[in-house]
Design an enzyme around this catalytic site. Structure first.
Site, PDB file in Angstrom:
ATOM      1  N   GLY A   8      -5.353   5.199  10.135  1.00  0.00           N
ATOM      2  CA  GLY A   8      -5.886   4.936  11.463  1.00  0.00           C
ATOM      3  C   GLY A   8      -5.140   3.848  12.192  1.00  0.00           C
ATOM      4  O   GLY A   8      -4.892   3.946  13.403  1.00  0.00           O
ATOM      5  N   GLY A   9      -4.742   2.778  11.462  1.00  0.00           N
ATOM      6  CA  GLY A   9      -4.084   1.656  12.101  1.00  0.00           C
ATOM      7  C   GLY A   9      -2.597   1.578  11.864  1.00  0.00           C
ATOM      8  O   GLY A   9      -1.878   0.905  12.602  1.00  0.00           O
ATOM      9  N   SER A  10      -2.098   2.231  10.819  1.00  0.00           N
ATOM     10  CA  SER A  10      -0.669   2.153  10.514  1.00  0.00           C
ATOM     11  C   SER A  10      -0.200   3.463   9.908  1.00  0.00           C
ATOM     12  O   SER A  10      -0.992   4.309   9.506  1.00  0.00           O
ATOM     13  CB  SER A  10      -0.390   0.995   9.541  1.00  0.00           C
ATOM     14  OG  SER A  10      -1.009   1.244   8.300  1.00  0.00           O
ATOM     15  N   THR A  11       1.114   3.595   9.849  1.00  0.00           N
ATOM     16  CA  THR A  11       1.705   4.771   9.216  1.00  0.00           C
ATOM     17  C   THR A  11       2.810   4.310   8.289  1.00  0.00           C
ATOM     18  O   THR A  11       3.452   3.275   8.528  1.00  0.00           O
ATOM     19  CB  THR A  11       2.247   5.765  10.256  1.00  0.00           C
ATOM     20  OG1 THR A  11       2.687   6.952   9.588  1.00  0.00           O
ATOM     21  CG2 THR A  11       3.404   5.186  11.052  1.00  0.00           C
ATOM     22  N   GLN A  12       2.998   5.015   7.190  1.00  0.00           N
ATOM     23  CA  GLN A  12       4.003   4.648   6.202  1.00  0.00           C
ATOM     24  C   GLN A  12       4.910   5.821   5.886  1.00  0.00           C
ATOM     25  O   GLN A  12       4.465   6.967   5.855  1.00  0.00           O
ATOM     26  CB  GLN A  12       3.345   4.190   4.892  1.00  0.00           C
ATOM     27  CG  GLN A  12       2.500   2.965   4.987  1.00  0.00           C
ATOM     28  CD  GLN A  12       1.037   3.281   5.218  1.00  0.00           C
ATOM     29  OE1 GLN A  12       0.576   4.360   4.900  1.00  0.00           O
ATOM     30  NE2 GLN A  12       0.310   2.351   5.802  1.00  0.00           N
ATOM     31  N   GLU A  44       0.829  -1.202   0.000  1.00  0.00           N
ATOM     32  CA  GLU A  44       0.000   0.000   0.000  1.00  0.00           C
ATOM     33  C   GLU A  44       0.862   1.250   0.000  1.00  0.00           C
ATOM     34  O   GLU A  44       0.613   2.204  -0.744  1.00  0.00           O
ATOM     35  CB  GLU A  44      -0.928  -0.018   1.218  1.00  0.00           C
ATOM     36  CG  GLU A  44      -2.051   0.982   1.156  1.00  0.00           C
ATOM     37  CD  GLU A  44      -3.073   0.790   2.259  1.00  0.00           C
ATOM     38  OE1 GLU A  44      -3.810   1.755   2.530  1.00  0.00           O
ATOM     39  OE2 GLU A  44      -3.129  -0.301   2.849  1.00  0.00           O
TER      40      GLU A  44
END
Length: 434
Positions: free
Chosen positions: A216-220, A186
């Site tokens: 909301g659940g992860s960061t990239q 993603e």
């Protein structure tokens, strides 16, 4: 017997060829080519399926791709039309988009019911793409958060139903056409989208920009390292694009659980009790908050030190040794999306549909101002103090100094900056290597 008048015949042939060359040149001058991608300033021609009087040979200069984005709240189809040329980077000529609700995960207990929605979106593809190229146009579905959270068997049944519908469609479908997308893909696909739209993938020497995404659940965080020798201690994904080679650094799969909503729960010390008390909330605040089907009671707590300092201490403990600092990013251009964008809108730094720029220092100063202000000023957004502190600390932990400026955008040249375009292009490129 009379000899043919060769000079006369030769002169007639030359005149005829000259006439044909003139007509060809004149007709070519009347055709409008799609604009190139930035920095070539792309434009959007008419409807994707409107080929007009173009010949079958001319149509071969276009390539199509269909991407289904199966999210938690809905399923969206993107039909992309690319103009391709010999030894040239593809150009995006047009995009057709449609969304339906609910998402695939809503049919977990009755997977057969998802068929009508998928069939409806496939009709969008049929009406948007010339019949002559249906069989060479890839159709792909990638599911994200909604299906990731489903029990394995339920997700498998849903995907199998979609796979069957794709195989029965007139489009090009393979076994890998339907899948659940992981966080790393993603992040990389979003990076591809941004740099494809900005023209950074057109040549090996074209500069690229980094991408920051806070979900909301992860960061990239995704970028192309300028010095691979210094980057050997961090994970590097290698991706081949546009017949070029770009090294991508993507840590998003390591940052699962550090998205804004997940971070809220961690900072509020949730998971043990449904009542959460924190100095990151106004001292006199009391309310409820729902996250992953659990409703929590949240209350403010008066700290012995300024609220900003107390909240920052909590956030720093949550992020301790969970984020890798990359000093190289300080000198690179970055685009930021999702909650980075939303909170900048909340602060009035950018307008909802306009985008703009923001510095790390802007988040820091806003966090201090909001956290230390009277409760009445942010009762409508009780988590604003916590969110801003988290964003400002996270960016610094990633290696960005306070003076670092980011660009904030939802679209680039009227194209959504989602992962869909990047994933489509990457899939088409992968087919060429088979």
């Amino acid at each position: 017997m009379k000899r043919p008048k060769l000079p006369g015949v030769f002169l007639f042939v030359v005149c005829l060829l000259a006439y044909f060359m003139f007509v060809k040149h004149h007709n070519a001058a009347q055709n409008h080519e799609p604009f190139r991608l930035p920095s070539y300033h792309p434009a959007r021609p008419g409807p994707i399926g409107d080929t007009g009087p173009a010949s079958a040979a001319a149509e071969q200069s276009f390539q199509y791709g269909i991407m289904f984005d199966a999210g938690s709240t809905g399923t969206r189809i993107h039909v992309f039309k690319f103009q391709v040329g010999n030894q040239e980077a593809p150009k995006l000529a047009h995009e057709t988009f449609k969304a339906i609700k609910p998402g695939l995960s809503a049919y977990a207990d009755d997977p057969d019911k998802c068929a009508s929605g998928i069939a409806e979106l496939l009709e969008v593809g049929k009406s948007s793409i010339p019949h002559s190229v249906w069989n060479i146009t890839p159709v792909v579905l990638k599911a994200t958060a909604g299906l990731r959270l489903l029990p394995g068997e339920k997700a498998i049944h849903l995907l199998e139903n979609v796979r069957t519908l794709f195989h029965e469609s007139p489009f090009l479908s393979r076994h890998d056409s339907v899948s659940i997308m992981d966080g790393t893909d993603e992040g990389i696909s979003a990076w591809i989208t941004v740099n494809f739209l900005l023209g950074g993938l057109h040549s090996a020497d074209s500069p690229t920009v980094g991408m920051l995404d806070l979900g909301g659940g992860s960061t990239q965080i995704t970028f192309s390292p300028q010095d691979e020798v210094r980057m050997t201690d961090i994970d590097i994904n290698r991706t081949r694009l546009l017949s070029l080679h770009h090294s991508l650094f993507s840590k998003n799969y390591h940052y699962l659980g550090l998205g804004l909503m997940s971070a809220r729960l961690a900072v509020l010390a949730g998971g043990v009790t449904p009542e959460l008390i924190s100095p990151c909330l106004a001292p006199d605040y009391s309310g409820s908050w729902e996250y992953i089907d659990v409703i929590y009671t949240v209350k403010g707590q008066k700290a012995g030190e300024p609220a900003y300092d107390a909240c920052r201490t909590k956030v720093q403990k949550v992020l301790y040794k969970k984020v890798m600092k990359a000093s190289e990013v300080a000198g690179m251009d970055f685009y930021a999306f999702s909650y980075y964008y939303d909170r900048a809108v909340d602060l009035g730094i950018i307008k909802e549909h306009m985008g703009g720029t923001i510095k790390v220092a802007d988040y820091i100063e806003a966090a201090k101002r909001v956290c230390n202000s009277p409760a009445i000023s942010y009762l409508q957004s009780p988590f604003l103090c916590l969110d801003l502190v988290y964003i400002s600390v996270l960016l610094q932990e990633l290696g960005f100094p306070p003076h670092k400026q980011f660009k904030l955008a939802r679209t680039i040249n009227q194209v959504e900056t989602s992962w869909a375009l990047g994933a489509t292009f990457h899939y088409i490129e992968s087919l060429k290597r088979l």
